[in-house]
Structures are given as structure tokens and as C-alpha cells.
Design a protein around this motif. Structure first.
Motif, mmCIF file in Angstrom:
data_model
loop_
_atom_site.group_PDB
_atom_site.id
_atom_site.type_symbol
_atom_site.label_atom_id
_atom_site.label_comp_id
_atom_site.label_asym_id
_atom_site.label_seq_id
_atom_site.Cartn_x
_atom_site.Cartn_y
_atom_site.Cartn_z
ATOM 1 N N ASN A 74 -15.092 74.353 -29.610
ATOM 2 C CA ASN A 74 -15.865 74.180 -28.382
ATOM 3 C C ASN A 74 -16.034 72.706 -28.061
ATOM 4 O OD1 ASN A 74 -16.536 77.033 -28.055
ATOM 5 N ND2 ASN A 74 -17.736 76.738 -29.917
ATOM 6 N N VAL A 75 -15.820 72.347 -26.792
ATOM 7 C CA VAL A 75 -16.032 70.976 -26.332
ATOM 8 C C VAL A 75 -17.514 70.801 -26.024
ATOM 9 C CG1 VAL A 75 -15.524 69.294 -24.532
ATOM 10 C CG2 VAL A 75 -13.710 70.761 -25.398
ATOM 11 N N GLU A 76 -18.085 69.728 -26.543
ATOM 12 C CA GLU A 76 -19.487 69.429 -26.301
ATOM 13 C C GLU A 76 -19.661 67.935 -26.099
ATOM 14 O OE1 GLU A 76 -21.931 71.008 -29.420
ATOM 15 O OE2 GLU A 76 -21.150 73.028 -29.168
ATOM 16 N N GLY A 77 -20.787 67.571 -25.505
ATOM 17 C CA GLY A 77 -21.136 66.168 -25.353
ATOM 18 C C GLY A 77 -21.250 65.734 -23.913
ATOM 19 N N CYS A 130 -12.231 62.496 -42.401
ATOM 20 C CA CYS A 130 -13.254 61.711 -41.697
ATOM 21 C C CYS A 130 -14.233 62.571 -40.907
ATOM 22 C CB CYS A 130 -12.582 60.699 -40.772
ATOM 23 S SG CYS A 130 -11.674 59.436 -41.679
ATOM 24 N N ASN A 131 -13.881 63.793 -40.634
ATOM 25 C CA ASN A 131 -14.776 64.748 -39.968
ATOM 26 C C ASN A 131 -14.584 66.112 -40.634
ATOM 27 O OD1 ASN A 131 -16.627 65.919 -38.234
ATOM 28 N ND2 ASN A 131 -15.148 66.191 -36.579
ATOM 29 N N PRO A 132 -15.120 66.249 -41.839
ATOM 30 C CA PRO A 132 -14.880 67.460 -42.615
ATOM 31 C C PRO A 132 -15.723 68.647 -42.143
ATOM 32 C CG PRO A 132 -16.302 65.979 -43.811
ATOM 33 C CD PRO A 132 -15.890 65.253 -42.568
ATOM 34 N N SER A 154 -17.461 71.878 -38.467
ATOM 35 C CA SER A 154 -17.286 70.422 -38.536
ATOM 36 C C SER A 154 -18.666 69.763 -38.522
ATOM 37 C CB SER A 154 -16.417 69.924 -37.376
ATOM 38 O OG SER A 154 -16.934 70.343 -36.131
ATOM 39 N N ILE A 155 -18.794 68.655 -39.250
ATOM 40 C CA ILE A 155 -20.110 68.025 -39.345
ATOM 41 C C ILE A 155 -20.464 67.230 -38.100
ATOM 42 C CG2 ILE A 155 -20.180 68.038 -41.861
ATOM 43 C CD1 ILE A 155 -19.475 65.080 -41.838
ATOM 44 N N THR A 156 -19.459 66.763 -37.367
ATOM 45 C CA THR A 156 -19.687 66.095 -36.085
ATOM 46 C C THR A 156 -18.579 66.536 -35.136
ATOM 47 O OG1 THR A 156 -18.351 64.148 -36.640
ATOM 48 C CG2 THR A 156 -20.697 64.023 -37.159
#
Length: 182
Positions: A74-77, A130-132, A154-156
Motif C-alpha cells: 500500500n502506498v502511504e504518505g 535497510c527496510n526489513p 515493513s518497519i517503515t
């Protein structure tokens, strides 16, 4: 490796909206066990080379009940800070000692996930060093079922799910055919 070229995305042949048919195990790899992690191509999606693990490292295969697995991206931000949040979840039957040990010992660990498909299409790779991904879990037992739901997210926010064409690390729980005398 080619740079991404803008092109139309048309309807694929066949019935592209059918559900996924993944193999009944996902591959969970601790990022601390990764020796080399290959780059994506210039278009940002395809990983054509195999990742390698450190000499003593092994992947963990986690059985998930077919039909319960859901992979999302999902795209967020805000408009100037958009990215993909990727996740996978599915159910494991029961609450055996092995499942409880997995839940306890993978809590807070950073990992990547490889999802392999039955229909022969390329595997998906979720997460990067880098983004696990990180695991969460829910256990339910009642008159109708006993199950453990596993979720990895994903964490971020970051890049979308990669298409992985490299070799998938062997399941350490499955004997090598040469060792089994086959």
C-alpha cells in the motif's frame, strides 16, 4: 540492466484477477544472516541475482495454510513523502511448541521474506536489509479452530515488493537428495 522506459500497462492475457497460488511455506531470512543482498535493476523492481547467506546461516521455512495468505503493498504518505508499506499474513494451524518458540524467538527480529509461487512465476521478495520486515502474531483457540496468525510488515515505508529471480535458499529441514540416497 535497462533504465525504466515509460510504457502503457495493458490488461494481461488470461484471467489476471485470480487469487495467488503460493507454495505452502514462506522463506524467512534474518537480515543478520545475509552476506550479500543484490541490487534491484534500474527500473526498481527486478532482482535478477541471488542473495547469499553467511556460512553458518540458514533460512527458516514457515508453513502457512493455503488460502489464508494475503500479500499487500500500500502506498502511504504525504505528497512529498510517499512510499510503500508491504506486508504478508497467513495462518498456521495449532500452537505447538515449535510455533511458540518461533513466535518468541522472532519477536523484534528484522528479516526479509521470499514468497514462492506454484504456477512457476517469479518469487516475490518483501523487505530489504535497510527496510526489513518484522513479525507480529495472534493466537486463537476455540470450538471451531486452533490457529496462529503470523503477520510480517515493513518497519517503515519504502520500495515496493521486488520480483526475485535468484536462487531461493534451501530448506534446512528438507534433506538434500544426495544425502538422503535418492
Amino acid at each position: 540492466m535497462a533504465t525504466y522506459v515509460k510504457r502503457s500497462v495493458l490488461r494481461p492475457d488470461g484471467n489476471p484477477g485470480n487469487g495467488i497460488t503460493l507454495k505452502d511455506k514462506i522463506v524467512v531470512i534474518d537480515i543478520d544472516d545475509i552476506d550479500t543482498f543484490p541490487s534491484r535493476d534500474e527500473a526498481g523492481v527486478l532482482i535478477a541475482e541471488a542473495l547469499t547467506l553467511k556460512a553458518s546461516a540458514v533460512p527458516v521455512y514457515l508453513y502457512l495454510t493455503p488460502g489464508t495468505v494475503e500479500v499487500t503493498s500500500n502506498v502511504e504518505g504525504d505528497p512529498d513523502a510517499m512510499g510503500f508499506n508491504v506486508s504478508i499474513k497467513g495462518n498456521h494451524p495449532g500452537n505447538s511448541q515449535e510455533v511458540r518458540e518461533f513466535k518468541w524467538n522472532w519477536l523484534g527480529r528484522k528479516c526479509i521474506i521470499i514468497v514462492d509461487y506454484c504456477d512457476g512465476r517469479d518469487a516475490d521478495l518483501l523487505g530489504t536489509p535497510c527496510n526489513p520486515m518484522q513479525m507480529s502474531s495472534n493466537f486463537t483457540a476455540n470450538k471451531d479452530m486452533t490457529r496462529t496468525e503470523f503477520s510480517f510488515a515493513s518497519i517503515t515505508k519504502g520500495m515496493d515488493i521486488a520480483i526475485y529471480q535468484g536462487a531461493i535458499p534451501a530448506d534446512p529441514g528438507t534433506p538434500d537428495k544426495s544425502e538422503a540416497g535418492v
